[in-house]
Design a protein around this motif. Structure first.
Motif, mmCIF file in Angstrom:
data_model
loop_
_atom_site.group_PDB
_atom_site.id
_atom_site.type_symbol
_atom_site.label_atom_id
_atom_site.label_comp_id
_atom_site.label_asym_id
_atom_site.label_seq_id
_atom_site.Cartn_x
_atom_site.Cartn_y
_atom_site.Cartn_z
ATOM 1 N N ALA A 148 0.839 -1.200 0.000
ATOM 2 C CA ALA A 148 0.000 0.000 0.000
ATOM 3 C C ALA A 148 0.868 1.241 0.000
ATOM 4 O O ALA A 148 2.006 1.236 0.446
ATOM 5 C CB ALA A 148 -0.930 -0.007 1.208
ATOM 6 N N VAL A 149 0.293 2.346 -0.438
ATOM 7 C CA VAL A 149 1.041 3.588 -0.542
ATOM 8 C C VAL A 149 0.829 4.426 0.701
ATOM 9 O O VAL A 149 -0.143 4.272 1.453
ATOM 10 C CB VAL A 149 0.620 4.369 -1.800
ATOM 11 C CG1 VAL A 149 1.039 3.642 -3.064
ATOM 12 C CG2 VAL A 149 -0.876 4.615 -1.805
ATOM 13 N N VAL A 150 1.771 5.349 0.926
ATOM 14 C CA VAL A 150 1.700 6.226 2.094
ATOM 15 C C VAL A 150 0.491 7.149 2.001
ATOM 16 O O VAL A 150 -0.050 7.578 3.038
ATOM 17 C CB VAL A 150 3.010 7.031 2.203
ATOM 18 C CG1 VAL A 150 2.945 8.048 3.336
ATOM 19 C CG2 VAL A 150 4.185 6.089 2.407
ATOM 20 N N MET A 184 5.392 9.251 16.341
ATOM 21 C CA MET A 184 6.095 7.977 16.227
ATOM 22 C C MET A 184 5.190 6.783 16.495
ATOM 23 O O MET A 184 5.260 5.775 15.755
ATOM 24 C CB MET A 184 7.300 7.952 17.159
ATOM 25 C CG MET A 184 8.172 6.706 16.995
ATOM 26 S SD MET A 184 8.730 6.412 15.291
ATOM 27 C CE MET A 184 9.987 7.661 15.106
ATOM 28 N N PRO A 185 4.290 6.799 17.507
ATOM 29 C CA PRO A 185 3.334 5.682 17.624
ATOM 30 C C PRO A 185 2.454 5.505 16.395
ATOM 31 O O PRO A 185 2.141 4.367 16.009
ATOM 32 C CB PRO A 185 2.507 6.068 18.862
ATOM 33 C CG PRO A 185 3.429 6.896 19.683
ATOM 34 C CD PRO A 185 4.224 7.683 18.684
ATOM 35 N N THR A 186 2.054 6.606 15.766
ATOM 36 C CA THR A 186 1.244 6.498 14.551
ATOM 37 C C THR A 186 2.035 5.848 13.428
ATOM 38 O O THR A 186 1.518 4.999 12.690
ATOM 39 C CB THR A 186 0.753 7.890 14.109
ATOM 40 O OG1 THR A 186 0.032 8.503 15.183
ATOM 41 C CG2 THR A 186 -0.140 7.788 12.890
ATOM 42 N N PHE A 190 1.373 2.328 11.420
ATOM 43 C CA PHE A 190 1.367 2.251 9.957
ATOM 44 C C PHE A 190 2.290 1.141 9.456
ATOM 45 O O PHE A 190 1.915 0.342 8.589
ATOM 46 C CB PHE A 190 1.784 3.594 9.373
ATOM 47 C CG PHE A 190 2.107 3.533 7.905
ATOM 48 C CD1 PHE A 190 1.100 3.345 6.969
ATOM 49 C CD2 PHE A 190 3.409 3.647 7.450
ATOM 50 C CE1 PHE A 190 1.388 3.283 5.615
ATOM 51 C CE2 PHE A 190 3.706 3.582 6.101
ATOM 52 C CZ PHE A 190 2.688 3.395 5.186
ATOM 53 N N VAL A 191 3.500 1.071 9.991
ATOM 54 C CA VAL A 191 4.455 0.049 9.560
ATOM 55 C C VAL A 191 3.946 -1.344 9.926
ATOM 56 O O VAL A 191 4.117 -2.296 9.156
ATOM 57 C CB VAL A 191 5.839 0.322 10.175
ATOM 58 C CG1 VAL A 191 6.815 -0.792 9.832
ATOM 59 C CG2 VAL A 191 6.381 1.663 9.681
ATOM 60 N N THR A 192 3.308 -1.464 11.085
ATOM 61 C CA THR A 192 2.721 -2.752 11.473
ATOM 62 C C THR A 192 1.646 -3.167 10.479
ATOM 63 O O THR A 192 1.618 -4.316 10.015
ATOM 64 C CB THR A 192 2.114 -2.653 12.883
ATOM 65 O OG1 THR A 192 3.126 -2.255 13.808
ATOM 66 C CG2 THR A 192 1.543 -3.989 13.308
ATOM 67 N N TRP A 193 0.771 -2.237 10.130
ATOM 68 C CA TRP A 193 -0.291 -2.531 9.178
ATOM 69 C C TRP A 193 0.267 -2.889 7.810
ATOM 70 O O TRP A 193 -0.191 -3.826 7.150
ATOM 71 C CB TRP A 193 -1.222 -1.319 9.098
ATOM 72 C CG TRP A 193 -2.188 -1.341 7.956
ATOM 73 C CD1 TRP A 193 -3.297 -2.117 7.825
ATOM 74 C CD2 TRP A 193 -2.120 -0.545 6.762
ATOM 75 N NE1 TRP A 193 -3.929 -1.837 6.640
ATOM 76 C CE2 TRP A 193 -3.241 -0.883 5.972
ATOM 77 C CE3 TRP A 193 -1.237 0.440 6.307
ATOM 78 C CZ2 TRP A 193 -3.481 -0.287 4.743
ATOM 79 C CZ3 TRP A 193 -1.483 1.032 5.091
ATOM 80 C CH2 TRP A 193 -2.593 0.669 4.317
ATOM 81 N N GLU A 258 9.028 6.032 5.972
ATOM 82 C CA GLU A 258 7.771 6.428 6.613
ATOM 83 C C GLU A 258 7.869 7.783 7.307
ATOM 84 O O GLU A 258 7.035 8.666 7.038
ATOM 85 C CB GLU A 258 7.301 5.332 7.589
ATOM 86 C CG GLU A 258 6.836 4.067 6.918
ATOM 87 C CD GLU A 258 7.961 3.182 6.437
ATOM 88 O OE1 GLU A 258 7.706 2.215 5.700
ATOM 89 O OE2 GLU A 258 9.120 3.480 6.792
ATOM 90 N N PRO A 259 8.847 8.023 8.203
ATOM 91 C CA PRO A 259 8.928 9.371 8.792
ATOM 92 C C PRO A 259 9.291 10.450 7.784
ATOM 93 O O PRO A 259 8.854 11.601 7.919
ATOM 94 C CB PRO A 259 10.006 9.221 9.878
ATOM 95 C CG PRO A 259 10.795 8.032 9.486
ATOM 96 C CD PRO A 259 9.826 7.112 8.810
ATOM 97 N N TYR A 260 10.056 10.084 6.759
ATOM 98 C CA TYR A 260 10.444 11.071 5.756
ATOM 99 C C TYR A 260 9.230 11.570 4.974
ATOM 100 O O TYR A 260 9.115 12.763 4.674
ATOM 101 C CB TYR A 260 11.469 10.465 4.805
ATOM 102 C CG TYR A 260 11.984 11.427 3.759
ATOM 103 C CD1 TYR A 260 12.950 12.382 4.085
ATOM 104 C CD2 TYR A 260 11.510 11.379 2.454
ATOM 105 C CE1 TYR A 260 13.424 13.267 3.124
ATOM 106 C CE2 TYR A 260 11.981 12.252 1.487
ATOM 107 C CZ TYR A 260 12.936 13.197 1.835
ATOM 108 O OH TYR A 260 13.392 14.073 0.881
ATOM 109 N N LEU A 261 8.307 10.664 4.662
ATOM 110 C CA LEU A 261 7.145 11.031 3.861
ATOM 111 C C LEU A 261 5.949 11.461 4.708
ATOM 112 O O LEU A 261 5.250 12.404 4.364
ATOM 113 C CB LEU A 261 6.736 9.853 2.966
ATOM 114 C CG LEU A 261 7.751 9.423 1.901
ATOM 115 C CD1 LEU A 261 7.237 8.224 1.128
ATOM 116 C CD2 LEU A 261 8.072 10.573 0.958
ATOM 117 N N LEU A 262 5.721 10.758 5.810
ATOM 118 C CA LEU A 262 4.525 11.031 6.600
ATOM 119 C C LEU A 262 4.640 12.309 7.418
ATOM 120 O O LEU A 262 3.649 13.008 7.626
ATOM 121 C CB LEU A 262 4.228 9.849 7.535
ATOM 122 C CG LEU A 262 3.680 8.578 6.883
ATOM 123 C CD1 LEU A 262 3.603 7.464 7.916
ATOM 124 C CD2 LEU A 262 2.313 8.826 6.260
#
Length: 319
Positions: A148-150, A184-186, A190-193, A258-262
């Motif tokens: 899936a995409v960010v 960071m929890p969010t 996301f990474v878990t999902w 993930e942190p770079y984009l989100l």
């Protein structure tokens, strides 16, 4: 009485031909010990070994060398002096509060992501293993979020996203990805999902090796589904659990995209900056590749320590 000297010499001196064959067998044994039982396997594995050496081994060795020198980027072909500086880069890196905060951020990520990944993966894989009809459909359905995409997560957790609209006045302010306590929890959720489908497939493969007779034995003793899960399933997939924990830890330690984009590069105010993202910022954006290399070496040591602890407490064999 006469003595047959030929027979005597044959018994004591031995057969020169046999001696030569024995020596040849010894050389063959040495070659087999060096090359393995199937020497042709080295030929087939050579491309992958070269890939590992070029993509992983060489950059690590070069990063270690870089971390002990005053290294900076120059024009191609330029010959400049890069003196040895000892531990200066490590002192600079470890004196930076941003470095410690990035390791704290990834620690928070791992504390959320790894246990959640293990629990959800094994529970969903166990439930999926009991499905008889449409099993292939459900396996694909669980694996789809892995690619899936960010943009989907941004749509869900943005300030005007679906989650905030559903929560209404209960929505956090500031919103999820711009909240220093929730960013960071969010990302961990996301990474878990996103990676859950991959780990479910690992557990599904491990469940195929668990003997069905063990479930029947527990059922005969009066054990229900819950007891079967903890008495048979969890011990039966222990090797897969160690692999999942190890892969999830390595993935979390290398958190970057993930942190770079989100969160637009580790925001708000570095609350979601990971060590790898900080390495990129230090090395590329701030032109300090030697300090970035020192952070990378510290990260490698950190991951190795975590992996050793996991092997000690998670991967040990049951007596």
């Amino acid at each position: 009485m006469t003595v047959d000297l030929t027979r005597t010499s044959g018994r004591t001196g031995g057969d020169p031909g046999r001696s030569g064959r024995a020596g040849g067998a010894g050389d063959a044994g040495k070659r087999r010990a060096l090359l393995g039982a199937q020497p042709l396997g080295i030929l087939f594995s050579a491309p992958y070994l070269i890939f590992i050496g070029v993509v992983f081994a060489y950059p690590i060795v070069f990063a270690v060398w870089m971390s002990f020198h005053d290294y900076f980027f120059t024009a191609p072909g330029a010959n400049v002096d890069r003196p040895f500086v000892g531990l200066d880069n490590y002192v600079t890196a470890l004196s930076d509060p941003a470095v410690w905060r990035s390791f704290g951020n990834v620690g928070i990520f791992l504390l959320i992501n790894v246990p959640l990944t293990v629990v959800l993966s094994i529970v969903l894989a166990t439930a999926l293993d009991r499905v008889v009809r449409a099993r292939a459909f459900f396996r694909v359905a669980f694996y789809v979020p892995y690619v899936a995409v960010v943009a989907v997560w941004l749509f869900l957790f943005s300030n005007t996203g679906l989650i905030n609209n559903a929560l209404g006045p209960l929505a956090p302010n500031p919103s999820w990805l711009v909240n220093s306590a929730l960013a960071m929890p969010t990302i961990a959720l996301f990474v878990t999902w996103k990676g859950l489908g991959f780990y479910i497939l690992l557990y599904l493969a491990a469940l195929q090796n668990v003997q069905r007779e063990l479930y029947e034995s527990v059922a005969v003793d009066g054990g229900g589904r819950l007891r079967q899960f903890f008495s048979v399933t969890v011990p039966g997939v222990r090797p897969a659990t160690f692999l999942v924990v190890l892969l999830a830890t390595i993935t979390g330690a290398n958190l970057f995209t993930e942190p770079y984009l989100l969160t637009n590069g580790g925001g708000p105010n570095g609350a979601s900056t990971s060590p790898v993202l900080l390495i990129y910022q230090k090395g590329i954006e701030q032109q300090n590749p030697d300090v970035a290399a020192a952070i990378g070496v510290v990260l490698i040591i950190f991951v190795l320590i975590i992996a050793a602890l996991q092997r000690r407490f998670v991967g040990r064999e049951e007596s």
